[in-house]
Design a protein around this motif. Structure first.
Motif, PDB file in Angstrom:
ATOM      1  N   ASP A  40       0.851  -1.200   0.000  1.00  0.00           N
ATOM      2  CA  ASP A  40       0.000   0.000   0.000  1.00  0.00           C
ATOM      3  C   ASP A  40       0.885   1.248   0.000  1.00  0.00           C
ATOM      4  O   ASP A  40       1.937   1.261   0.637  1.00  0.00           O
ATOM      5  CB  ASP A  40      -0.879   0.078   1.255  1.00  0.00           C
ATOM      6  CG  ASP A  40      -1.804  -1.119   1.412  1.00  0.00           C
ATOM      7  OD1 ASP A  40      -2.224  -1.671   0.390  1.00  0.00           O
ATOM      8  OD2 ASP A  40      -2.081  -1.479   2.568  1.00  0.00           O
ATOM      9  N   PHE A  41       0.442   2.298  -0.672  1.00  0.00           N
ATOM     10  CA  PHE A  41       1.104   3.590  -0.554  1.00  0.00           C
ATOM     11  C   PHE A  41       0.236   4.673  -1.174  1.00  0.00           C
ATOM     12  O   PHE A  41      -0.655   4.398  -1.974  1.00  0.00           O
ATOM     13  CB  PHE A  41       2.494   3.597  -1.209  1.00  0.00           C
ATOM     14  CG  PHE A  41       2.501   3.198  -2.660  1.00  0.00           C
ATOM     15  CD1 PHE A  41       2.319   4.138  -3.659  1.00  0.00           C
ATOM     16  CD2 PHE A  41       2.699   1.873  -3.027  1.00  0.00           C
ATOM     17  CE1 PHE A  41       2.334   3.777  -5.000  1.00  0.00           C
ATOM     18  CE2 PHE A  41       2.706   1.495  -4.362  1.00  0.00           C
ATOM     19  CZ  PHE A  41       2.527   2.445  -5.351  1.00  0.00           C
ATOM     20  N   SER A  42       0.531   5.907  -0.795  1.00  0.00           N
ATOM     21  CA  SER A  42      -0.155   7.069  -1.362  1.00  0.00           C
ATOM     22  C   SER A  42       0.892   8.139  -1.622  1.00  0.00           C
ATOM     23  O   SER A  42       1.704   8.454  -0.742  1.00  0.00           O
ATOM     24  CB  SER A  42      -1.216   7.592  -0.402  1.00  0.00           C
ATOM     25  OG  SER A  42      -1.850   8.737  -0.927  1.00  0.00           O
ATOM     26  N   ILE A  43       0.879   8.715  -2.833  1.00  0.00           N
ATOM     27  CA  ILE A  43       1.911   9.664  -3.236  1.00  0.00           C
ATOM     28  C   ILE A  43       1.262  10.985  -3.625  1.00  0.00           C
ATOM     29  O   ILE A  43       0.460  11.035  -4.560  1.00  0.00           O
ATOM     30  CB  ILE A  43       2.721   9.113  -4.428  1.00  0.00           C
ATOM     31  CG1 ILE A  43       3.332   7.751  -4.069  1.00  0.00           C
ATOM     32  CG2 ILE A  43       3.802  10.108  -4.837  1.00  0.00           C
ATOM     33  CD1 ILE A  43       4.029   7.074  -5.233  1.00  0.00           C
ATOM     34  N   PRO A  44       1.584  12.074  -2.929  1.00  0.00           N
ATOM     35  CA  PRO A  44       1.065  13.393  -3.320  1.00  0.00           C
ATOM     36  C   PRO A  44       1.690  13.852  -4.636  1.00  0.00           C
ATOM     37  O   PRO A  44       2.657  13.274  -5.126  1.00  0.00           O
ATOM     38  CB  PRO A  44       1.497  14.301  -2.162  1.00  0.00           C
ATOM     39  CG  PRO A  44       1.958  13.392  -1.075  1.00  0.00           C
ATOM     40  CD  PRO A  44       2.429  12.146  -1.731  1.00  0.00           C
ATOM     41  N   LYS A  45       1.160  14.907  -5.180  1.00  0.00           N
ATOM     42  CA  LYS A  45       1.744  15.502  -6.380  1.00  0.00           C
ATOM     43  C   LYS A  45       2.967  16.348  -6.028  1.00  0.00           C
ATOM     44  O   LYS A  45       3.122  16.798  -4.896  1.00  0.00           O
ATOM     45  CB  LYS A  45       0.711  16.374  -7.089  1.00  0.00           C
ATOM     46  CG  LYS A  45      -0.471  15.607  -7.625  1.00  0.00           C
ATOM     47  CD  LYS A  45      -1.496  16.559  -8.179  1.00  0.00           C
ATOM     48  CE  LYS A  45      -2.743  15.793  -8.580  1.00  0.00           C
ATOM     49  NZ  LYS A  45      -3.821  16.704  -8.967  1.00  0.00           N
ATOM     50  N   SER A  46       3.805  16.532  -7.053  1.00  0.00           N
ATOM     51  CA  SER A  46       4.950  17.439  -6.968  1.00  0.00           C
ATOM     52  C   SER A  46       5.944  17.052  -5.884  1.00  0.00           C
ATOM     53  O   SER A  46       6.549  17.918  -5.244  1.00  0.00           O
ATOM     54  CB  SER A  46       4.478  18.881  -6.755  1.00  0.00           C
ATOM     55  OG  SER A  46       3.579  19.267  -7.777  1.00  0.00           O
ATOM     56  N   VAL A  47       6.108  15.742  -5.656  1.00  0.00           N
ATOM     57  CA  VAL A  47       7.124  15.254  -4.726  1.00  0.00           C
ATOM     58  C   VAL A  47       8.005  14.248  -5.457  1.00  0.00           C
ATOM     59  O   VAL A  47       7.671  13.767  -6.541  1.00  0.00           O
ATOM     60  CB  VAL A  47       6.499  14.577  -3.483  1.00  0.00           C
ATOM     61  CG1 VAL A  47       5.570  15.533  -2.752  1.00  0.00           C
ATOM     62  CG2 VAL A  47       5.766  13.287  -3.851  1.00  0.00           C
ATOM     63  N   CYS A  48       9.136  13.948  -4.845  1.00  0.00           N
ATOM     64  CA  CYS A  48       9.967  12.842  -5.303  1.00  0.00           C
ATOM     65  C   CYS A  48       9.796  11.702  -4.314  1.00  0.00           C
ATOM     66  O   CYS A  48      10.065  11.858  -3.120  1.00  0.00           O
ATOM     67  CB  CYS A  48      11.435  13.251  -5.397  1.00  0.00           C
ATOM     68  SG  CYS A  48      12.502  11.926  -6.016  1.00  0.00           S
TER      69      CYS A  48
END
Length: 324
Positions: A40-48
């Protein structure tokens, strides 16, 4: 922009106010072996965001699942959205908003730098005048402007890697995916690529990368997911993970006979890891390790701050550079 696929209209921008990527219970099996197991994971925008782990941990498989090159197991109950699109159903839409830097250098060595990029621009139906403008801009950005007419065979490994990154940026992607982007490169080229990735992130691009380099994750990742044997070990900001889950200082002792010379009483409040050839002594007290170092000769030990490699070793019993 509109893309028509199987009579479905995908409106870019419709889901842009949500997370860049959301994944639940991702599973990918090859026969009885699970290359990815319930991640599982969640990734915001404009990040590395980095996927960190040893070779064989499942990082590359997970990346391929994100852009539709590999399908997650249908019977796992897993789900994923990439800028609002499901890779199972909308892989073409995802490819149109993504740039991919594969692990291998897959350039056409019979062509020159400009020709490689022009051919790739046709996959996205970029008009020739605009393609030429973009090619010049990207070659300058990746510091390859003087190599525009050079054959691929004339480029160094670092130049080829930068060219592949330039190629991945031709379609102005919202999502840049890099699989082991700096493996085998010298430190100077690695630093250059890191700086270019930071610049892209500042412009709003979402960047995903796989790496087994602890320093790479520390340098450019806002958050990492540490994997081992297809499973998620932990997730978070790399600096916060280290500060929260492991002692701040470590002494590496390079041979057991050196370690056995140390004062046992001084070691009583330390954590000892002897699971590898190098014995590591972890402690919250830097002065205590300094006193232990006084009992050894120069070259027999190294005193340093703890890092992600140490955290991974504590969590799994193996190092990030181990082959599985």
């Amino acid at each position: 922009m509109l893309i028509f696929l199987n009579a479905t209209i995908f409106l870019f921008g419709e889901n842009m106010n949500k997370a860049a990527i959301i994944a639940k219970n991702l599973v990918k099996s090859y026969g009885k072996e699970k290359a990815v197991n319930g991640v599982d994971f969640s990734i915001p925008k404009s990040v590395c965001y980095g996927f960190l782990g040893p070779n064989g941990a499942g990082k590359s498989t997970l990346m391929k699942m994100i852009y539709g090159a590999s399908r997650r197991d249908d019977n796992s109950g897993g789900a994923m959205k990439v800028f609002g699109y499901d890779p199972h159903l909308n892989s073409l839409a995802i490819k149109f908003i993504s740039g991919v830097v594969p692990q291998d250098n897959n350039l056409d060595e019979d062509l020159n730098v400009e020709q490689n990029l022009k051919i790739f621009s046709r996959f996205f139906n970029i008009p020739t005048p605009l393609a030429e403008e973009k090619i010049d801009e990207l070659l300058r950005f990746m510091e390859l402007g003087e190599k525009k007419k050079s054959k691929i065979k004339q480029l160094s490994g670092g130049m080829k890697r930068r060219l592949i990154i330039a190629r991945a940026l031709l379609n102005d992607p919202d999502l840049l995916i890099l699989d082991e982007p700096t493996t085998g490169l010298d430190p100077q080229v690695r630093q250059l690529i890191w700086e270019k990735l930071r610049m892209l992130k500042r412009k709003g691009m979402t960047i995903l990368l796989t790496t087994h380099y602890m320093e790479e994750a520390f340098q450019i990742c806002d958050s990492v997911l540490i994997m081992n044997k297809g499973e998620k070990i932990m997730e978070g900001n790399p600096k916060l993970l280290v500060s929260k889950h492991i002692e701040p200082y470590v002494m590496e002792v390079y041979a057991r006979e050196h370690y056995e010379r140390l004062n046992n009483a001084a070691l009583s409040s330390c954590r000892i890891d002897d699971s590898t050839d190098v014995i590591r002594i972890y402690c919250s007290n830097h002065g205590q390790l300094t006193m232990l170092g006084d009992e050894l000769n120069p070259g027999e030990f190294l005193l340093r701050q703890s890092n992600l490699e140490d955290l991974f070793l504590k969590s799994t019993g193996s190092t990030l550079n181990a082959r599985q």
